[in-house]
Write an enzyme that holds these catalytic residues in place. Structure first.
Site, PDB file in Angstrom:
ATOM      1  N   ASN A  31      51.500  30.292  45.435  1.00 37.37           N
ATOM      2  CA  ASN A  31      50.509  31.311  45.071  1.00 37.37           C
ATOM      3  C   ASN A  31      51.203  32.642  44.826  1.00 37.37           C
ATOM      4  O   ASN A  31      52.173  32.976  45.492  1.00 37.37           O
ATOM      5  CB  ASN A  31      49.468  31.498  46.172  1.00 37.37           C
ATOM      6  CG  ASN A  31      48.324  32.364  45.688  1.00 37.37           C
ATOM      7  OD1 ASN A  31      47.504  31.922  44.889  1.00 37.37           O
ATOM      8  ND2 ASN A  31      48.288  33.618  46.121  1.00 37.37           N
ATOM      9  N   ASP A  80      40.535  52.782  47.517  1.00 35.51           N
ATOM     10  CA  ASP A  80      40.387  51.556  46.734  1.00 35.51           C
ATOM     11  C   ASP A  80      39.871  51.877  45.326  1.00 35.51           C
ATOM     12  O   ASP A  80      39.770  53.046  44.971  1.00 35.51           O
ATOM     13  CB  ASP A  80      39.484  50.561  47.472  1.00 35.51           C
ATOM     14  CG  ASP A  80      39.949  49.132  47.215  1.00 35.51           C
ATOM     15  OD1 ASP A  80      40.267  48.808  46.059  1.00 35.51           O
ATOM     16  OD2 ASP A  80      40.007  48.340  48.167  1.00 35.51           O
TER      17      ASP A  80
HETATM   18 MN    MN Z   1      45.941  32.011  43.602  1.00 35.83          MN
END
Ligand code: MN
Length: 449
Positions: free
Chosen positions: A140, A252
Site C-alpha cells: 500500500n 486540515d
Molecule cells: Mn491503498
C-alpha cells in the site's frame, strides 16, 4: 520525465517557476509566502535558514500543472487517464539502487516547516509512505502527515484505511510495521497515492500506468518496503506496534485546526538524500493540498455523473468548498430530470460531498461568480432544490455531527428549464472587434471591485 527534478526543470523552462533568494525560516516565514502566492507559480526557496544544503519546493501543483504532470491538455482527459490507471495498474520495474547518499538518521537536518501558529510542531506534509503486509502479498502507498518530535521520532496520522490495516496486521503478530517514506517525487506519484483503489492494489502500480510505465522502485535496506528511485529524500522507518503519542493540532483541508488524537509513533532508521536535495512542502489547507486530495474524487464524480446524463463538461470541487465538500458540475442535459440525477450520482461517488450545484455548459464552473449567477437567474428552490437529511458526510466539516458524521446534503439544479424560452436566460454579450481586442490586451489584467 518521472522525477520531481525533471518536472521542475520543465516548469522553469516555461516560466512557471519563481526562485526566492531571501533567506527564510522554516518557522512561519516560508509558509507565509506559500499562502500569499497560493495557486501561483512553483516556488523554490533557495536559502533556508539552518538548512543550507536543501531547497524547499512549494506550490508544486495547481490545476494547470497537474494536467501537465499527467501529460494531458484538458481536464476530462485527465479524469479518463486517472480512471484508466485505476483499471489497468501495471508493475513498475525494480532497480538495484537510487541516486542517494546515506546521511545521519536525524530528522532535524530536514527543512520541515511549521506552517501555522496553532500547529503542534513542524510537519512533513508531502510524505508518500509505502508498506507491505507481513506475508509480503499486499503493498500500500498513501500520503500521511508526520509530526516531527525530534531527530528520530514522529507521530503519523492514520485514518482507518489501508496503511492502518497493514499496521493492525503487523500488530497482530506482535511486530512493528516497516515503512518507506519518499519526499520529493513526481506529482503523478502523489496523485496515485491519494487515489482510492481497493486494498491489495498497490498505488505504485497506478502511478506506473499514469507515468506510461516509467516508474522505477528501489527496495529499502532495513525494512520490507519500496520507494520511487527518483525520490529526493528517503526515510526508512518503523511504525511502532504499541507506541502512540498525541498528534495534532494541524490545519486540515478546511483551513481549520484538526483535533489532537493519540496516534502511532514512527521511529526513523535510515535517511537517504540526493545531491542538492529538494524538500517538497505542501501547505495544509492550500490549493495543492486540496487538489491532491480532491482531484481523484473529482474524477470519480465525473465518471458517475457521465453514466446518468448525456454529457458532463467538467466537475470542480471548488476551492471555497475546501476542494472536498462542494462540487460545481456543468452538464449538457436532455430532459429536465437530468440535473437531479447528476446530483444524486455525485453524492454517491464522493460520500464526503455536501453541496452540489449543477449548471449548463455556458457557465464557467471555475468562476464562483458565474456559478452564483446561475443560481440567481436559473434556480427556484421549490422546484430545483434537493435536500437529503441525516446522511454520512465528512467530519472534516466542523458543522457536521462530530460523533456520528451525519450531515444534511443539498443539491441545486441551476440549469435552465427545457420548457422555457432559452433566450431569457442567455448571458448578454458585446461584439469585440480586432482593434478593441488589442486595446484590451494592452490595458492588461485588472481586478473587479
Ligand atoms: Mn491503498
Amino acid at each position: 520525465m518521472v522525477s520531481l527534478r525533471d518536472f521542475l526543470a520543465s516548469c522553469r523552462k516555461e516560466g512557471d517557476f519563481l526562485s526566492i533568494e531571501e533567506e527564510l525560516s522554516t518557522e512561519y516565514e516560508i509558509s507565509a509566502v506559500m499562502r500569499a502566492l497560493d495557486g501561483g507559480p512553483v516556488l523554490c526557496f533557495e536559502k533556508v535558514r539552518g538548512h543550507e544544503d536543501f531547497k524547499v519546493i512549494a506550490n508544486l501543483c495547481n490545476r494547470r500543472r497537474l494536467l501537465k504532470a499527467l501529460g494531458v491538455k484538458d481536464v476530462v482527459s485527465a479524469y479518463r487517464k486517472l480512471m484508466e490507471a485505476k483499471e489497468k495498474p501495471s508493475e513498475p520495474e525494480v532497480v538495484d539502487s537510487g541516486p542517494w547518499e546515506e546521511v545521519e538518521p536525524d530528522l532535524t537536518r530536514l527543512p520541515v516547516l511549521k506552517h501555522y501558529e496553532g500547529d503542534a510542531g513542524p510537519y512533513i506534509t508531502s510524505a508518500v509512505i509505502s508498506a507491505k503486509s507481513p506475508d509480503g502479498s499486499v503493498e500500500n502507498v498513501s500520503v500521511h502527515r508526520l509530526l516531527v518530535f525530534d531527530g528520530r521520532k514522529m507521530a503519523i496520522r492514520l485514518v482507518p484505511r489501508h496503511l492502518y490495516r497493514l499496521w493492525q496486521m503487523a500488530r497482530e503478530e506482535g511486530h512493528d510495521l516497516g515503512i518507506g517514506i519518499a519526499i520529493g517525487v513526481h506529482p503523478a506519484v502523489i496523485l496515485a497515492s491519494t487515489t482510492p483503489v481497493p486494498f491489495g492494489v498497490s498505488e505504485f502500480y497506478v502511478a506506473n500506468t499514469l507515468l506510461n510505465g516509467q516508474l522505477k522502485l528501489v527496495e529499502c535496506e532495513e525494512v520490507d518496503a519500496r520507494v520511487p528511485s527518483e525520490a529526493e529524500i528517503v526515510i526508512e522507518g518503523r511504525l511502532k506496534a504499541y507506541e502512540t503519542a498525541p498528534e495534532g493540532p494541524l490545519v486540515d483541508i478546511t483551513g481549520t485546526y484538526d483535533a489532537v488524537r493519540q496516534q502511532p509513533v514512527v521511529e526513523v532508521l535510515k535517511i537517504w538524500i540526493r545531491e542538492e536535495p529538494y524538500y517538497h512542502a505542501i501547505l495544509p489547507g492550500g490549493l495543492e493540498h486540496r487538489l491532491f486530495m480532491g482531484f481523484p474524487r473529482e474524477a470519480e464524480v465525473w465518471k458517475a455523473v457521465s453514466q446518468v446524463v448525456p454529457s458532463v463538461k467538467a466537475v470542480n470541487l471548488t476551492p471555497g468548498g475546501c476542494g472536498w465538500l462542494h462540487a460545481a458540475i456543468a452538464i449538457e442535459k436532455n430532459v429536465d430530470g437530468d440535473a437531479k440525477n447528476a446530483i444524486l450520482a455525485a453524492f454517491s461517488a464522493h460520500p464526503s460531498l455536501k453541496h452540489v450545484v449543477v449548471v449548463d455548459p455556458d457557465i464557467d464552473i471555475y468562476d464562483p461568480e458565474q456559478v452564483e449567477w446561475a443560481i440567481a437567474t436559473r434556480f427556484q428552490a421549490d422546484e430545483d432544490l434537493v435536500v437529503i437529511r441525516n446522511v454520512r458526510g465528512s467530519t472534516l466539516d466542523p458543522s457536521a455531527d462530530q460523533e456520528t458524521g451525519l450531515t444534511t446534503k443539498v443539491g441545486l439544479d441551476a440549469t435552465v428549464p427545457l420548457g422555457r424560452d432559452r433566450k431569457a436566460f442567455e448571458k448578454a454579450s458585446i461584439p469585440v472587434s480586432q482593434e478593441v481586442r488589442e486595446l484590451l490586451r494592452r490595458l492588461g489584467p485588472w481586478r473587479k471591485g
